[in-house]
Design a protein around this motif. Structure first.
Motif, PDB file in Angstrom:
ATOM      1  N   ILE A 146       0.844  -1.196   0.000  1.00  0.00           N
ATOM      2  CA  ILE A 146       0.000   0.000   0.000  1.00  0.00           C
ATOM      3  C   ILE A 146       0.879   1.247   0.000  1.00  0.00           C
ATOM      4  CG2 ILE A 146      -1.956  -1.095   1.161  1.00  0.00           C
ATOM      5  CD1 ILE A 146      -1.107   0.587   3.676  1.00  0.00           C
ATOM      6  N   ASP A 147       2.150   1.096   0.418  1.00  0.00           N
ATOM      7  CA  ASP A 147       3.020   2.271   0.524  1.00  0.00           C
ATOM      8  C   ASP A 147       3.446   2.829  -0.835  1.00  0.00           C
ATOM      9  OD1 ASP A 147       2.826   1.834   3.190  1.00  0.00           O
ATOM     10  OD2 ASP A 147       4.887   1.193   3.510  1.00  0.00           O
ATOM     11  N   ASN A 148       3.284   2.035  -1.897  1.00  0.00           N
ATOM     12  CA  ASN A 148       3.631   2.447  -3.272  1.00  0.00           C
ATOM     13  C   ASN A 148       5.103   2.831  -3.402  1.00  0.00           C
ATOM     14  OD1 ASN A 148       2.885   2.914  -5.976  1.00  0.00           O
ATOM     15  ND2 ASN A 148       2.728   5.124  -5.616  1.00  0.00           N
ATOM     16  N   LEU A 188      -0.595   8.443   9.056  1.00  0.00           N
ATOM     17  CA  LEU A 188      -0.887   7.454   8.009  1.00  0.00           C
ATOM     18  C   LEU A 188       0.345   6.579   7.781  1.00  0.00           C
ATOM     19  CD1 LEU A 188      -2.797   9.759   5.477  1.00  0.00           C
ATOM     20  CD2 LEU A 188      -3.725   8.357   7.330  1.00  0.00           C
ATOM     21  N   MET A 189       0.158   5.451   7.123  1.00  0.00           N
ATOM     22  CA  MET A 189       1.294   4.547   6.879  1.00  0.00           C
ATOM     23  C   MET A 189       2.250   5.142   5.842  1.00  0.00           C
ATOM     24  SD  MET A 189      -0.044   0.667   7.227  1.00  0.00           S
ATOM     25  CE  MET A 189      -0.236  -0.064   8.854  1.00  0.00           C
ATOM     26  N   GLY A 190       3.444   4.633   5.820  1.00  0.00           N
ATOM     27  CA  GLY A 190       4.481   5.118   4.912  1.00  0.00           C
ATOM     28  C   GLY A 190       5.778   5.252   5.694  1.00  0.00           C
ATOM     29  N   ALA A 241       3.027  11.258   7.715  1.00  0.00           N
ATOM     30  CA  ALA A 241       3.401   9.876   7.370  1.00  0.00           C
ATOM     31  C   ALA A 241       4.150   9.328   8.584  1.00  0.00           C
ATOM     32  CB  ALA A 241       4.304   9.869   6.152  1.00  0.00           C
ATOM     33  N   GLU A 242       3.940   8.057   8.899  1.00  0.00           N
ATOM     34  CA  GLU A 242       4.569   7.485  10.101  1.00  0.00           C
ATOM     35  C   GLU A 242       6.099   7.608  10.087  1.00  0.00           C
ATOM     36  OE1 GLU A 242       3.561   3.299  10.128  1.00  0.00           O
ATOM     37  OE2 GLU A 242       4.364   3.021   8.105  1.00  0.00           O
ATOM     38  N   GLY A 243       6.678   7.670   8.873  1.00  0.00           N
ATOM     39  CA  GLY A 243       8.142   7.716   8.760  1.00  0.00           C
ATOM     40  C   GLY A 243       8.703   9.130   8.656  1.00  0.00           C
ATOM     41  N   GLY A 290      -3.539   3.545  11.068  1.00  0.00           N
ATOM     42  CA  GLY A 290      -2.995   2.194  11.181  1.00  0.00           C
ATOM     43  C   GLY A 290      -3.476   1.212  10.127  1.00  0.00           C
ATOM     44  N   HIS A 291      -3.786   0.017  10.587  1.00  0.00           N
ATOM     45  CA  HIS A 291      -4.050  -1.087   9.660  1.00  0.00           C
ATOM     46  C   HIS A 291      -5.389  -0.999   8.955  1.00  0.00           C
ATOM     47  CE1 HIS A 291      -0.695  -2.366  12.104  1.00  0.00           C
ATOM     48  NE2 HIS A 291      -0.358  -3.131  11.080  1.00  0.00           N
ATOM     49  N   LEU A 292      -6.224  -0.036   9.342  1.00  0.00           N
ATOM     50  CA  LEU A 292      -7.448   0.197   8.552  1.00  0.00           C
ATOM     51  C   LEU A 292      -7.086   0.434   7.095  1.00  0.00           C
ATOM     52  CD1 LEU A 292      -9.802   2.672  10.458  1.00  0.00           C
ATOM     53  CD2 LEU A 292     -10.319   0.373   9.649  1.00  0.00           C
ATOM     54  N   GLN A 293      -5.901   1.062   6.903  1.00  0.00           N
ATOM     55  CA  GLN A 293      -5.474   1.390   5.534  1.00  0.00           C
ATOM     56  C   GLN A 293      -5.157   0.143   4.720  1.00  0.00           C
ATOM     57  OE1 GLN A 293      -2.631   5.107   5.995  1.00  0.00           O
ATOM     58  NE2 GLN A 293      -2.841   3.995   7.916  1.00  0.00           N
ATOM     59  N   ARG A 294      -4.899  -0.972   5.386  1.00  0.00           N
ATOM     60  CA  ARG A 294      -4.570  -2.202   4.654  1.00  0.00           C
ATOM     61  C   ARG A 294      -5.792  -3.092   4.456  1.00  0.00           C
ATOM     62  NH1 ARG A 294       0.967  -3.685   7.169  1.00  0.00           N
ATOM     63  NH2 ARG A 294      -0.027  -5.634   7.705  1.00  0.00           N
ATOM     64  N   GLY A 295      -6.878  -2.784   5.220  1.00  0.00           N
ATOM     65  CA  GLY A 295      -8.015  -3.709   5.218  1.00  0.00           C
ATOM     66  C   GLY A 295      -9.066  -3.370   4.181  1.00  0.00           C
TER      67      GLY A 295
END
Ligand code: F6P
Length: 367
Positions: A146-148, A188-190, A241-243, A290-295
Motif C-alpha cells: 500500500i506504501d507504493n 498514516l502509513m508510509g 506519514a509514520e516515517g 494504522g491497519h485500517l489502511q490495509r483492510g
C-alpha cells in the motif's frame, strides 16, 4: 502436459509481507490463467513458512478463487516475519541465532514437484524472491504494497484503496475538528515514502502534510497553523506519514524490533499534537489510522491492476522468464528484473507535480 516432466506443469503461488487490498484478486488471476493453460496450481500458506513447515500446501481449483476479486486480505495468509534467508532460530539456551533456510526451502520446492513460483510481495518479500532466484528457484514476482514505494513500477495495487480509506477518514475529521475548533493530527502509513500521506492529504484538503522525504521544522508547522488561525478558520488538519521526522531529530518507533523482525513505526501524530498543544493555545487531538489502511475491499482500480498483474505473471512463467517482476508503466504491464526492482525505494520526488501542487495550494510541507 509439460513435455520435460510428462506431467502437468505445477505452479505455486504465495503472498508475503503486509497484506494489501487486491492480493486476493491477484491470486484469482494467477489461478484462473494457469488453470486455463492446463496447469496445476498450489497455494503456499503464510509466505514461505507453509512450504518449509510442510503443512501449508493447498491445491487451488476454480472453486477456491470464487468471489475473490472484491475480497480484502489474502486467503493464503501472509507474514512479515521469518525471512527464510535470515531465519531467527530460538536455541534451547534462550539465545537467538540467524540462520539461512534457503537450501531447505528449495529442497522442499523440488520435493513437492513444483515447477515455478509466483511470489506476490512487497520490498522485503521481493528481496527474498530475488535472492532465491539467484539460488536457482524459478520465480516471478508481483509487486505489492500500500506504501507504493517499490521502484520499477509506477504504482502498486492496494495503494489507491489505502488512499481512499485515508481520505475518507480525513473528510470525517474535518467536521469534528471544525465543531470543536481543534487541530487534528492524523498519522498514516508510509515508512520510507510519503505517497499515502501526500495523496490522502491532498484529497482530504489537509493544511499540513509531513513526509519522510522532507524533514520538517516544527517552527514552520507552528507558523503555518498560527497564520491559518489568524486568517479565520478555527481548526486545521495535519497529516503525518509514520516515517516523517524533524530536521533536528529522528523517526518515531514503537519498538526497535526483535531479531529478524522489521522496525515498527508509530507515535509521530501524538508527538506532533503534543508539541502543537505545548507551544500554542490550540486544542489538539491525534489519531493513528494504522491497519485500517490495509483492510477491506480493493477499489475497482486496484482490482483491475491486480488481475492484470496476476495474469501477466503467469504469462512470464509460461515464457520461462524467471527472475522478473511484473510492473506497470505508461506502456502497460511489462517485466523488469527482480534485482532492479528491489534495488531502491521509490520516494516521492520533490519536484513531482503532486508536491508542487501542494505548495501552490499553500499546504505546509514542513519546510
Ligand atoms: O505494508 C507496509 C506497511 O504498511 C508500513 O507502512 C507499515 O509500517 C507496516 O506495513 C506495518 O506492518 P505490520 O504492523 O503489519 O508489521
Amino acid at each position: 502436459m509439460d513435455p520435460s516432466t510428462s506431467r502437468p506443469f505445477r505452479l505455486a503461488v504465495n503472498t508475503g509481507g503486509g497484506d494489501a487490498p487486491g492480493l486476493n484478486a491477484v491470486i484469482r488471476a494467477v489461478v484462473l490463467t494457469a488453470l486455463n493453460r492446463g496447469w496445476e496450481v498450489v497455494g503456499i500458506r503464510r509466505g514461505y513458512e507453509g512450504l518449509m513447515d510442510g503443512d501449508g500446501l493447498v491445491p487451488m481449483g476454480v472453486e477456491t478463487v470464487q468471489g475473490l476479486t472484491a475480497r480484502g486480505g489474502t486467503i493464503l495468509g501472509t507474514t512479515n516475519r521469518g525471512n527464510p534467508l535470515r531465519w531467527p532460530r530460538h536455541n534451547p539456551d534462550g539465545s537467538v541465532e540467524i540462520i539461512d533456510r534457503s537450501g531447505e526451502l528449495i529442497e522442499a520446492f523440488r520435493r513437492h514437484n513444483l515447477d515455478a513460483l509466483v511470489a506476490i510481495g512487497g520490498d522485503g518479500s521481493l528481496h527474498i524472491a530475488a535472492e532465491l532466484s539467484e539460488r536457482g528457484l524459478p520465480v516471478v514476482g508481483v509487486p505489492k504494497t500500500i506504501d507504493n514505494d517499490l521502484a520499477a513500477t509506477d504504482v502498486t495495487f492496494g495503494f489507491h484503496t489505502a488512499v481512499q480509506t485515508a481520505s475518507d477518514a480525513i473528510d470525517k475529521l474535518h467536521s469534528t475538528a471544525a465543531s470543536h475548533s481543534r487541530i487534528m493530527v492524523v498519522e498514516l502509513m508510509g515508512r520510507d515514502a510519503g505517497w499515502i500521506a501526500l495523496y490522502a492529504g491532498l484529497a482530504g484538503a489537509a493544511d499540513v502534510i509531513l513526509l519522510p522525504e522532507i524533514p520538517y521544522s516544527m517552527d514552520a508547522v507552528l507558523e503555518h497553523l498560527r497564520a491559518r488561525m489568524r486568517r479565520g478558520p478555527t481548526y486545521a488538519i495535519v497529516v503525518v506519514a509514520e516515517g516523517a521526522y524533524p530536521s533536528n531529530g529522528k523517526v518515531t518507533l514503537v519498538e526497535e524490533g526483535k531479531p529478524g523482525a522489521a522496525r515498527r513505526y508509530g507515535g509521530l501524530a501524538e508527538q506532533v499534537a503534543t508539541e502543537i498543544a505545548d507551544q500554542t493555545d490550540f486544542e489538539t487531538r491525534s489519531l493513528v489510522l494504522g491497519h485500517l489502511q490495509r483492510g477491506g475491499q480493493p477499489i475497482a482500480f486496484d482490482r483491475i491492476l491486480s488481475l492484470r498483474f496476476g495474469a501477466a505473471a503467469v504469462e512470464l512463467v509460461a515464457r520461462r522468464d524467471f527472475g522478473c517482476m511484473v510492473a506497470l508503466d505508461a506502456s502497460g504491464v511489462r517485466a523488469v528484473p527482480l534485482a532492479d526492482a528491489v534495488a531502491r525505494t521509490k520516494k516521492v520526488p520533490l519536484d513531482s507535480e503532486e508536491i508542487l501542487t501542494a505548495r501552490k495550494l499553500g499546504i505546509c510541507l514542513g519546510d
